[in-house]
Design a protein around this motif. Structure first.
Motif, PDB file in Angstrom:
ATOM      1  N   PHE A 181      23.893  50.155  23.239  1.00 36.36           N
ATOM      2  CA  PHE A 181      24.251  50.504  24.614  1.00 36.36           C
ATOM      3  C   PHE A 181      25.485  49.741  25.096  1.00 36.36           C
ATOM      4  O   PHE A 181      26.238  50.247  25.915  1.00 36.36           O
ATOM      5  N   ASN A 184      28.436  51.803  23.859  1.00 35.39           N
ATOM      6  CA  ASN A 184      28.607  53.036  24.633  1.00 35.39           C
ATOM      7  C   ASN A 184      29.081  52.776  26.055  1.00 35.39           C
ATOM      8  O   ASN A 184      29.858  53.539  26.606  1.00 35.39           O
ATOM      9  N   LEU A 188      32.674  54.011  28.042  1.00 33.01           N
ATOM     10  CA  LEU A 188      32.753  54.694  29.326  1.00 33.01           C
ATOM     11  C   LEU A 188      33.495  53.863  30.368  1.00 33.01           C
ATOM     12  O   LEU A 188      34.057  54.407  31.320  1.00 33.01           O
ATOM     13  N   ASP A 201      39.478  62.930  38.950  1.00 28.97           N
ATOM     14  CA  ASP A 201      38.265  63.736  38.959  1.00 28.97           C
ATOM     15  C   ASP A 201      37.092  62.858  39.361  1.00 28.97           C
ATOM     16  O   ASP A 201      36.500  62.165  38.534  1.00 28.97           O
ATOM     17  N   ASN A 203      34.129  63.557  40.238  1.00 26.21           N
ATOM     18  CA  ASN A 203      32.839  63.929  39.653  1.00 26.21           C
ATOM     19  C   ASN A 203      32.643  63.256  38.308  1.00 26.21           C
ATOM     20  O   ASN A 203      31.603  62.690  38.024  1.00 26.21           O
ATOM     21  N   LEU A 204      33.681  63.348  37.480  1.00 23.83           N
ATOM     22  CA  LEU A 204      33.618  62.772  36.136  1.00 23.83           C
ATOM     23  C   LEU A 204      33.458  61.259  36.226  1.00 23.83           C
ATOM     24  O   LEU A 204      32.664  60.652  35.503  1.00 23.83           O
ATOM     25  N   PHE A 207      30.028  60.433  37.087  1.00 20.33           N
ATOM     26  CA  PHE A 207      29.173  60.724  35.930  1.00 20.33           C
ATOM     27  C   PHE A 207      29.188  59.552  34.938  1.00 20.33           C
ATOM     28  O   PHE A 207      28.160  59.096  34.460  1.00 20.33           O
ATOM     29  N   PHE A 208      30.398  59.056  34.681  1.00 21.50           N
ATOM     30  CA  PHE A 208      30.550  57.925  33.769  1.00 21.50           C
ATOM     31  C   PHE A 208      29.796  56.708  34.295  1.00 21.50           C
ATOM     32  O   PHE A 208      29.093  56.017  33.564  1.00 21.50           O
ATOM     33  N   LEU A 211      26.057  57.056  34.055  1.00 28.50           N
ATOM     34  CA  LEU A 211      25.642  56.885  32.657  1.00 28.50           C
ATOM     35  C   LEU A 211      25.576  55.407  32.295  1.00 28.50           C
ATOM     36  O   LEU A 211      24.635  54.945  31.670  1.00 28.50           O
ATOM     37  N   PHE A 215      22.465  53.339  30.937  1.00 24.56           N
ATOM     38  CA  PHE A 215      22.503  52.613  29.657  1.00 24.56           C
ATOM     39  C   PHE A 215      21.989  51.178  29.825  1.00 24.56           C
ATOM     40  O   PHE A 215      21.438  50.600  28.903  1.00 24.56           O
TER      41      PHE A 215
END
Lengths: 796, 57
Positions: A181, A184, A188, A201, A203-204, A207-208, A211, A215
């Protein structure tokens, strides 16, 4: 066909004198076997080679049958030992301490070719364990044990341990999860730092961030759980360890980061958080290097046999588990076996070796109705005993009880870290509160920011890594030289030692080696011939060393008439009209002249002189004592008699205390008295008689010969061959402490830098993500290179 | 850009598969003995009378 020769590599070719015909490894002095095919390093190699070259069929169980293992027939014992039993098939995991090369694996895994009924054998080389699956109708457990014994792998049923392995497995999984983790999360987090198009963006971006938060949850809940558990225990126990600031830091980072992400203010510090936990776990894992072959914690039961041979009313023998022994039972103990419980001798005469229990060097004679303590080894022929008390209330067991409480109490984590982390935690909380209070006068929102930032950046990652890495690499270096420490704490304890107490028998001296000296006119060769003929008839323990000492050229045994042996006294007999008498002063009727164990020789009623015997000190003993005297206070506590006091006085010099005829309890009390006087004592011993002292001392090292599985419970195990390195090991343990202190200073420096960012209210996730790994890396690199530099310098 | 949601989701699934494989490999004891398997591999399979009959059982 001879595949093992392909995989065994030849090392140190220039130094080899002899090579094993089978595996081509150098033959070490201790184990040497010869047959018509060649010379071998071990019995295993010889067996394999002969099996390969010869016509192999099943070996007849009658050939390898060994009465010693008949006790395994007992159902109760079998149930304990078998790991799996289903119908006709059973499986057992047996510890075979002798496993040492690839040929061993080859032979053992081919066991089904030479014994009927064995289905499959799998060897675990690291743990020296063979898992054997067998058909119960074709082969019995005693037969398997006998076969293993016959081919040179005497099984050891007393030592099998699984628990520690499981704990390490869990740590590896925790490490793996954290690493996964962490990687990862980094992936991000990076776009955010690089100010790429990501911010375009939203939204993106969100999202990151979500996440990353997700994690972190398994990392905290699973990988870091031990820190929380320990911190909680600390709070309840009223003490502060390094785990508390770590747990606090983790919690603060997570809460603040989640808050930032959920409110959309920023990316949070999830990458730093996961990295921190990952690095911490690496340190923990590195330090937890364990030696799969030993168990440092064992109870007295692992020193006595599993079963006893009960003599029934009808005269037959029947084996029962030791736990079922009760007062009044009559048991028979074979030669070289240990007595499992305190008992009364029911034999006119028996020779007993107490060396492991009391430290007495020479076997002693006992007569009918004498009390014999558990742990005595029978040196004469099989003897019958009447049990006095159950095995777990024997003298040996009581001795064990006495020091076992202290062991539990002492198992708490200690170290430099503990001290520092107490001040550290306090200081950090103070700094956080003060700087927050100062900011609160300017900007209340910023105050909370600064408060958490201080706690985040000050998380004692580097601090927590200093000790594991430094000690971990030291432990590895020590292990290479035959010094095995139970854990990193022992290293810390060794550094504090001021007083070293040695046991004599088996520690400073070498067991099984006797120096024989002849006092008197030199013996002519024909006189030697006569003496050896006579001595060879004796079963006394000194006779072998005497024969070796005399070793006349071209020995031919002569006929002896009127031979008589009085056990423990002497021998007499006629050889072709020459009357010979050998024995104690009283026996040959002369005045005692020697100050140690001695045997007088009379030929035709004329005293020719006498032999003296004493145990050799190890070759390294002298050097060892000389090296230690300038820096440490020394003492010797021996269970043996004081016949050699002079020799040891000259070895140790004037000051050290030399105590003789000490019972195990007295040894323990001696150590206790030193403890009471505030001395940090290191006990070095080898026998069970030292076990109490080994555990009451500040640290205890048990010495052991080749048989690496037979040593009393202690903090560390030192191979006898490395005894002379002890002063260097002690010196290195001090160097290690020094290294840790410097590393802690470095990490404090980083903290000062980080804190100034935090207090100024400038700590961004990027600064945090850069500072944390760098500080950890510096500390790791520094400590491990410090340790290995000094270790290599000292232990060349 | 929305393709990236799908891609990250897919790659995450694959990666989690590997994590699972790692945990399984530890739990099944594959790292407990790093010496004997290498030696075992080189062993000649001996088809003796007994090992053949064993397989029948």
């Amino acid at each position: 066909m001879d595949f093992p020769s392909l995989i065994c590599t030849v090392k140190n070719t220039e130094k080899i004198q002899k090579e094993c015909t089978h595996c081509q490894l150098p033959i070490s002095g201790g184990s040497h076997h010869q047959s018509s095919h060649g010379e071998y390093c071990c019995y295993g190699c010889m067996m394999v080679d002969e099996l390969l070259k010869g016509e192999n069929r099943f070996i007849d169980p009658a050939i390898f049958h060994n009465k010693k293992f008949d006790y395994l027939q007992n159902d109760k014992i079998q149930k304990d030992l078998l790991s799996f039993e289903e119908g006709a098939i059973a499986k057992i995991e047996i510890h075979l301490p002798q496993i040492h090369c690839s040929s061993c694996i080859y032979l053992l895994e081919n066991l089904q070719e030479i014994a009927k009924g064995i289905l499959d054998v799998k060897v675990n080389f690291g743990q020296k364990i063979a898992s054997i699956t067998f058909l119960k109708k074709d082969i019995t457990l005693p037969q398997i044990a006998s076969l293993l014994h016959y081919i040179g792998y005497p099984p050891d049923f007393n030592t099998t341990d699984k628990a520690s392995k499981k704990r390490i497995n869990k740590l590896v999984i925790q490490l793996g999860v954290a690493g996964f983790f962490f990687g990862n999360t980094m992936l991000l987090a990076l776009p955010d730092y690089l100010h790429s198009d990501l911010s375009l963006d939203s939204n993106l971006q969100q999202f990151f961030r979500i996440l990353m938060m997700l994690f972190s949850i398994p990392v905290i809940l699973y990988s870091a759980q031990d820190y929380f558990i320990n911190a909680f225990k600390n709070i309840r126990g009223g003490s502060i360890s390094i785990d508390l600031p770590i747990a606090l830091g983790i919690l603060v980072i997570f809460i603040r980061s989640s808050f930032e992400v959920l409110t959309g203010i920023g990316p949070g510090y999830f990458d730093s958080l996961n990295g921190l936990i990952f690095f911490l776990l690496i340190g923990k894992w590195y330090q937890q290097k364990t030696y799969e072959n030993f168990r440092f914690d064992r109870d007295f039961k692992s020193f006595i046999p599993l079963a006893a041979n009960l003599v029934l009313q009808n005269g037959k023998n029947h084996s029962i588990p030791i736990a079922d022994l009760k007062k009044g039972d009559i048991i028979i103990v074979e030669k070289d076996e240990l007595l499992p419980a305190d008992a009364i001798l029911k034999e006119n005469q028996a020779t007993l070796d107490y060396s492991y229990i009391t430290g007495e060097a020479e076997p002693i004679e006992k007569t009918l109705d004498a009390k014999v303590y558990a742990g005595a080894k029978i040196k004469s022929d099989a003897a019958i005993f009447e049990i006095l008390s159950a095995a777990d209330s024997s003298y040996l067991a009581n001795l064990w009880e006495q020091f076992s409480d202290k062991r539990k109490a002492a198992s708490h984590q200690i170290g430099i870290n503990t001290n520092i982390s107490q001040y550290f935690s306090l200081a950090i909380v103070l700094i956080a509160v003060i700087s927050a209070a100062l900011w609160a006068t300017i900007d209340l929102g910023k105050a909370i920011n600064v408060f958490t930032a201080v706690l985040i950046v000050a998380c004692p990652c580097a601090l927590a890594l200093a000790q594991p890495f430094s000690s971990g690499s030291m432990l590895r270096q020590f292990g290479k030289k035959g010094f095995f420490l139970k854990n990193a704490n022992v290293l810390h304890k060794l550094a504090e030692v001021e007083y070293i107490a040695f046991d004599k028998t088996g520690t400073l001296t070498q067991l099984d080696t006797m120096t024989v000296q002849w006092h008197g006119e030199p013996l002519a060769d024909d006189e030697k011939q006569l003496l050896v003929s006579l001595i060879k008839k004796s079963r006394h323990s000194l006779s072998t060393s005497l024969v070796q000492f005399l070793s006349p050229s071209n020995f031919i045994a002569s006929e002896i008439s009127d031979f008589a042996e009085i056990e423990g006294e002497g021998l007499r007999g006629y050889i072709a009209n020459t009357y010979l008498e050998i024995g104690r002063a009283k026996f040959v009727d002369v005045a005692e002249e020697a100050s140690t164990t001695s045997i007088y020789v009379k030929i035709d009623e004329i005293l020719r002189g006498y032999f003296t015997f004493h145990q050799n000190t190890r070759a390294q003993t002298n050097q060892l004592i000389q090296d230690l005297i300038p820096n440490y206070e020394l003492a010797m506590i021996s269970g043996d008699n004081d016949k050699q006091e002079k020799a040891y006085r000259s070895l140790f010099g004037e000051k050290p205390k030399l105590l003789f005829e000490q019972t195990p309890k007295q040894k323990l009390e001696f150590i206790d008295s030193l403890n009471a006087a505030g001395q940090k004592t290191l006990m070095v011993g080898d026998g069970l008689n030292d076990a109490g002292a080994l555990n009451h001392g500040h640290a205890g090292i048990s010495l052991c010969e080749d048989q690496m599985h037979f040593f009393p419970p202690s903090d560390a195990v030192l191979k006898a061959g490395s005894l002379s390195l002890l002063p260097r090991f002690l010196h290195l343990s001090k160097k290690n402490e020094q290294g840790i202190k410097i590393a802690i200073l470095i990490s404090l420096l980083y903290n000062v830098v980080g804190l100034s960012f935090a207090i100024a209210g400038l700590l961004s996730p990027l600064v945090c993500a850069i500072l944390m790994p760098i500080s950890s890396l510096t500390v790791v690199l520094f400590t491990s290179s410090w340790s290995s530099y000094y270790a290599q310098k000292e232990l060349k | 850009m929305s393709a990236i949601f799908l891609l990250i989701g897919a790659s995450l699934l694959v990666a989690l598969g590997f994590l699972g494989a790692f945990i399984w490999s530890i739990k099944s004891g594959q790292y407990e003995d790093d010496y004997s398997p290498g030696v075992r591999m080189l062993k000649d399979p001996k088809q003796s009378y007994q090992s053949q009959t064993n397989k029948g059982e």
